[in-house]
Design a protein around this motif. Structure first.
Motif, short mmCIF file in Angstrom:
data_model
loop_
_atom_site.label_atom_id
_atom_site.label_comp_id
_atom_site.label_asym_id
_atom_site.label_seq_id
_atom_site.Cartn_x
_atom_site.Cartn_y
_atom_site.Cartn_z
N HIS A 1 -4.86 -2.64 -6.25
CA HIS A 1 -6.50 -2.09 -5.98
C HIS A 1 -6.18 -0.55 -5.71
CE1 HIS A 1 -10.83 -0.56 -6.03
NE2 HIS A 1 -10.50 -0.28 -4.84
N VAL A 2 -5.71 -0.35 -4.83
CA VAL A 2 -5.12 0.89 -3.88
C VAL A 2 -4.40 1.66 -4.68
CG1 VAL A 2 -5.62 0.17 -1.57
CG2 VAL A 2 -3.01 0.32 -2.10
N LYS A 3 -3.58 1.36 -5.91
CA LYS A 3 -2.28 1.81 -6.18
C LYS A 3 -3.11 2.03 -7.75
CE LYS A 3 1.14 1.92 -3.82
NZ LYS A 3 2.84 2.24 -3.60
N LYS B 1 -16.59 7.68 -7.93
CA LYS B 1 -16.67 8.53 -9.43
C LYS B 1 -17.66 9.48 -8.83
CE LYS B 1 -15.92 5.46 -12.58
NZ LYS B 1 -15.84 4.37 -13.78
N ASP C 1 -5.28 13.45 -14.91
CA ASP C 1 -3.91 12.68 -15.10
C ASP C 1 -3.75 12.91 -16.19
OD1 ASP C 1 -4.74 10.91 -13.18
OD2 ASP C 1 -5.21 9.50 -14.46
N PHE D 1 -15.06 -8.46 -3.31
CA PHE D 1 -14.27 -9.91 -3.60
C PHE D 1 -15.06 -10.95 -2.90
CE2 PHE D 1 -10.82 -12.64 -2.62
CZ PHE D 1 -10.53 -12.48 -3.58
N SER E 1 -14.68 3.07 -0.03
CA SER E 1 -14.75 2.50 -1.11
C SER E 1 -13.60 1.22 -1.19
CB SER E 1 -13.69 3.52 -1.73
OG SER E 1 -13.89 2.36 -3.34
N GLY F 1 1.14 -1.11 0.13
CA GLY F 1 0.29 -0.81 -0.13
C GLY F 1 0.96 1.33 0.49
N GLN G 1 -8.98 0.71 -17.08
CA GLN G 1 -9.71 0.97 -17.80
C GLN G 1 -9.49 1.18 -19.22
OE1 GLN G 1 -11.58 4.55 -15.99
NE2 GLN G 1 -12.89 3.13 -14.64
N ARG H 1 -10.02 0.19 -22.96
CA ARG H 1 -10.15 1.17 -24.33
C ARG H 1 -9.41 0.67 -25.31
NH1 ARG H 1 -9.30 6.38 -21.53
NH2 ARG H 1 -10.24 5.42 -19.42
N PRO I 1 -11.67 10.18 -23.55
CA PRO I 1 -12.23 8.81 -24.01
C PRO I 1 -14.11 9.40 -24.10
CG PRO I 1 -12.73 8.19 -21.75
CD PRO I 1 -11.82 9.47 -21.90
N ALA J 1 -9.46 10.56 -16.83
CA ALA J 1 -8.30 10.54 -18.07
C ALA J 1 -8.21 12.29 -17.85
CB ALA J 1 -8.62 9.86 -19.29
N CYS K 1 -13.78 9.81 -16.32
CA CYS K 1 -12.82 8.86 -15.99
C CYS K 1 -11.36 8.95 -15.05
CB CYS K 1 -12.62 8.02 -17.06
SG CYS K 1 -12.39 9.03 -18.45
N ASP L 1 -7.14 7.72 0.24
CA ASP L 1 -8.31 6.41 0.06
C ASP L 1 -9.63 6.52 1.07
OD1 ASP L 1 -6.69 4.33 -1.57
OD2 ASP L 1 -5.24 4.74 0.06
N TYR M 1 -14.10 -1.97 -2.02
CA TYR M 1 -13.51 -3.62 -2.73
C TYR M 1 -13.32 -4.60 -2.74
CZ TYR M 1 -8.80 -5.32 -4.07
OH TYR M 1 -8.81 -6.29 -4.56
N PHE M 2 -13.90 -4.82 -1.18
CA PHE M 2 -13.46 -6.45 -0.77
C PHE M 2 -14.87 -6.71 -0.45
CE2 PHE M 2 -9.74 -4.40 2.12
CZ PHE M 2 -8.56 -5.25 1.53
#
Ligand code: FMN
Ligand code: FES
Lengths: 591, 155
Positions: free
Chosen positions: B81-83, A531, A581, A443, A435, A352, B90, B94, A554, A578, A576, A431, A439-440
């Motif tokens: 996941h956390v990274k 999101k 980033d 799973f 969420s 982590g 995604q 794409r 996208p 994008a 997303c 974090d 996530y867990f």
């Protein structure tokens, strides 16, 4: 004559970082150097298992006349200079040596299971024997009764490292007391926790220790056949185990009449086929029998009625790997580490948001602070520590305020989490706890085998509620509903999967209720992760009109001419991230 | 699929008569579990086809459809996941034009698969390209890798 040993990390991290290429570079570099033969030089190369600090892989040890120096982040092109200056010249390449953080990483650790990982060559039984390996089996078979072995393990206080923490000696005693002509011992190497790799490293770094532990266990309970159930995702572990089994058979540690004791034992490998629930012992048994890996009701426990209805002991890899060291060094030595009820050491996979990620082995009872801030070197990128998740999908999150908590079976369980198999994932302010819990749950919900209703239907409903909360459709009453439903699932599920599946949700509600409330009431994700609760927009003052976001999007939601302000069409934005980033000018706002 | 099933039967009988092992054998030979092979084996061994499919659909290792030549395996384990594994997936979806429901690209070249932890969590996020580990991935880095594979196909 100088004697040099070069050890290249070929643990999971080492290989992924290119260990094989580094090894090859040293091999060819040495071959070249020896051609010139100016210096009398004997050099042996070792592939070794995990050296611990995987974040600095590839790690290489150079041991020159007993003086060990370790290099970090080694790449193939560094081999030449290390060989000329250090191996031949005798002067280490100072700037490539490990730094202080490497020493801090190791200072607080105590190695038992991993003590030989990194020292012995996992592909050579002679290397293990030279390090004292198989001495325990010899002692057991020549001078100890089954009861002696069981008493010793009981006195050591060793508890199962697979999750439940059941006393190993007691498990063996129960099985030993059953009168049956056929018994089995199974090594559970299914390592289901997604985000942990202790067992992989133990198997790849020192497979013979696991084998030796199994032999001793088999003798204690009276089993003549053993199985290792390994995940198919660990091909190297399987390869090294196969090799270890072959070598052990050649040396007379497997087969009939081992060391002239009359005791015989054979070992088989079973490949898992990818199902988390198969780590649960009764499901694992079903899977070895060739069926769908569905758990069976307990009792009867496997020690009475296990594989093909015969008494069976199932132990985790790490549990078994402890055994030879306990026999060699004595119960008191082992019990001198740890707390009153949790003895010995535990391997954790520290990952982590900490600086030093990797495998660590620490005495039970160490504090989270020591692990995260001293061994782990603190949080990366100067962010704030928020929580640590232990025990994987069956575990819980422990908040930053409890950083002085001791890490042992009792303390963690009191805090609403578990030691589990040893996953330890550090989370920072970026974090979102809702969420992470979701996530867990995703799973476990996907991995639920479907046999019992509470787990099959209950986890699905839990997940739906978590989804609507993270989508901005949560309702005030959802928190109470989650807690009630979670507790019902805990109490009524058939196996450990369902019984523990609500833990991540329940523990995050307990410690991070305000984050849930922000999602539900304000429709905001404080960590800016969920999101559907975010809006992306262009900060006019910072936008240079470079077009990077436009090209990255996208969904065609960004418009704008070159060198002019760009805008995001909220109706088309798929959130997303994008554009966020892609932007070099921090001109995209995420709220 | 045109394939002789006798070797499967022989190996099944010689080993321990275990359906999982048999399916692993089929997948090893064929790359996936073809329906007609299952029906043929079901007749030959007198085991209901449902037993095969029951096991095959239970374990994630088994594939009931042909897979691409290049397998992109994205780790979705906790550390990855956390990274940021989600964003990498995604990007891959794409780039390859695939979805979770239809993981194989139109031209049959690529299949995107998810796995829960590859055991190299310290190097998260991790992606396997045809079994080879690529550490510390980013959406961009993955796109470049995929392009390399695409170019290799066209050459
Ligand atoms: C859903 C589930 C998954 C499990 N996964 C594993 C696993 O991957 N490895 C493991 O050793 N034990 C796992 N266990 C625990 C085993 O059932 C069993 O308790 C353990 O292997 C016993 O060995 P030990 O006493 O040496 O810990 C799991 C349990 C549950 C309920
Ligand atoms: S979580 Fe991805 S490798 Fe472990």
């Amino acid at each position: 004559m100088t004697e040099t040993i070069i050890r290249v990390c070929m643990g999971p991290g080492g290989i992924a970082a290119g260990g094989a290429d580094v090894l090859a570079a040293f091999q060819s570099g040495l071959a070249d150097a020896q051609v010139s033969a100016t210096i009398e030089n004997r050099c042996t190369m070792h592939k070794v298992g995990c050296l611990g600090l995987c974040a600095k892989d590839v790690l290489v040890d150079i041991i020159r006349n007993g003086d060990k120096k370790t290099y970090e982040l080694v790449t193939p092109d560094m081999a030449g200079r290390i060989i000329t200056e250090h191996v031949i010249g005798g002067t280490p390449v100072a700037e490539w040596l490990v730094k202080d953080d490497y020493h801090a990483f190791h200072a607080k650790q105590v190695k038992v299971v991993l003590s030989d990982c990194g020292a012995v060559d996992p592909e050579s039984i002679d290397s293990y024997i030279a390090a004292g390996g198989y001495a325990a089996v010899r002692a057991v078979l020549t001078s100890m009764t089954r009861k002696d072995v069981i008493d010793l393990i009981k006195n050591s206080g060793l508890r199962g490292r697979g999750g439940a923490g059941f006393p190993t000696g007691v498990k063996w005693e129960n099985c030993s007391n059953v009168d049956a002509d056929t018994k089995y011992i199974i090594c559970n190497a299914d390592e289901g926790d997604p985000g942990a790799f202790m067992d992989r490293a133990a198997l790849e770094g020192n497979p013979h220790a696991v084998l030796e532990g199994m032999l001793i266990g088999a003798y204690a309970i009276g089993a003549r056949i053993g199985y290792v159930y390994v995940r198919a995702e660990y091909p190297l572990a399987v390869e090294r185990l196969n090799l270890a089994i072959r070598q052990a058979a050649e040396h007379g540690f497997l087969g009939e009449n081992i060391l002239g004791s009359g005791f015989g034992f054979t070992l088989r490998i079973k490949l898992g086929a990818g199902a988390f629930v198969c780590g649960e012992e009764t499901a694992l048994i079903a899977s070895i029998e060739g069926e769908r890996g569905m758990p069976r009701p307990k009792p009867p426990f496997p020690v009475y009625k296990g594989l093909w209805g015969k008494p069976t002991v199932i132990n985790n890899v790490e549990t078994l790997a402890n055994v030879p060291y306990i026999i060699r060094n004595g119960a008191d030595w082992f019990a001198s580490y740890g707390t009153e009820k949790s003895k010995g050491t535990k391997v954790f996979s520290l990952t982590g948001k900490v600086r030093n990620t990797g495998l660590i082995e620490v005495p039970m009872g160490i504090t989270l602070r020591e692990i995260i801030h001293e061994i782990g070197g603190g949080i990366e990128n100067g962010r704030r520590f928020k929580a640590v998740q232990t025990g994987g999908p069956s575990g819980g999150c422990i908040p930053a305020s409890m950083i002085d908590l001791n890490v042992d079976y009792e303390s963690l369980s009191k805090a609403g989490s578990i030691v589990g198999s040893g996953g330890m994932i550090v989370l920072d302010e970026d974090d979102c706890m809702v969420s992470v819990a979701k996530y867990f749950l995703q799973f476990t919900q996907a991995e639920s085998c479907g046999k019992c209703v509470p787990c099959r239907v209950g986890t699905k409903r839990l997940l739906e509620i978590m989804e609507r909360i993270t989508n901005g459709n949560g309702q005030e009453s959802d928190l109470d509903l989650l807690v009630k439903l979670g507790n019902d699932i805990r109490q009524t599920s058939l196996c450990g999967l369902g019984m523990t599946a609500p833990n991540p949700v329940l523990s995050t509600i307990k410690y991070f209720r305000d984050e849930y409330e922000a999602h539900i009431r304000d429709k905001k994700c404080p960590a800016k992760v969920c999101k559907n609760l975010l809006t992306f927009s262009v900060i006019a003052a910072a936008c240079k009109g470079c077009g990077a976001c436009l090209r990255a999007c996208p969904a065609g939601a960004v418009s704008g001419e070159k060198k002019k302000l760009h805008t995001i069409d909220q109706t088309r934005c798929v959130k997303c991230g994008a554009c966020f980033d892609a932007c070099k000018f921090k001109a995209i706002a995420k709220d | 699929m045109n394939i002789d099933i006798q070797p499967f039967i022989d190996r099944y009988r010689a080993a321990d008569g275990n359906i999982i092992t048999l399916l692993q054998d089929i997948q090893h030979e064929c790359g996936y579990i073809p329906e007609d092979v299952v029906f043929a084996l079901s007749d030959a061994l007198d085991i209901p086809a449902s037993s095969f499919f029951g096991v095959a659909t239970f374990y994630t290792q088994f594939h009931l459809h042909p897979r691409g030549k290049t397998i992109v395996t994205a780790c979705c384990g906790t550390a990855c996941h956390v990274k940021g594994a989600e964003r990498i997936i995604q990007a891959a979806e794409r780039e390859l034009g695939v979805t979770e429901e239809h993981p194989t690209s139109e031209d049959g070249q690529f299949t995107l698969e998810r796995v829960a932890c590859l055991g190299t969590c310290s190097l998260a996020p991790v992606v396997l390209l045809n079994g080879e580990v690529h550490a510390k991935m980013s959406p961009d880095k993955l796109r470049r890798e995929i392009l390399r594979f695409k170019e290799a196909i066209h050459d």
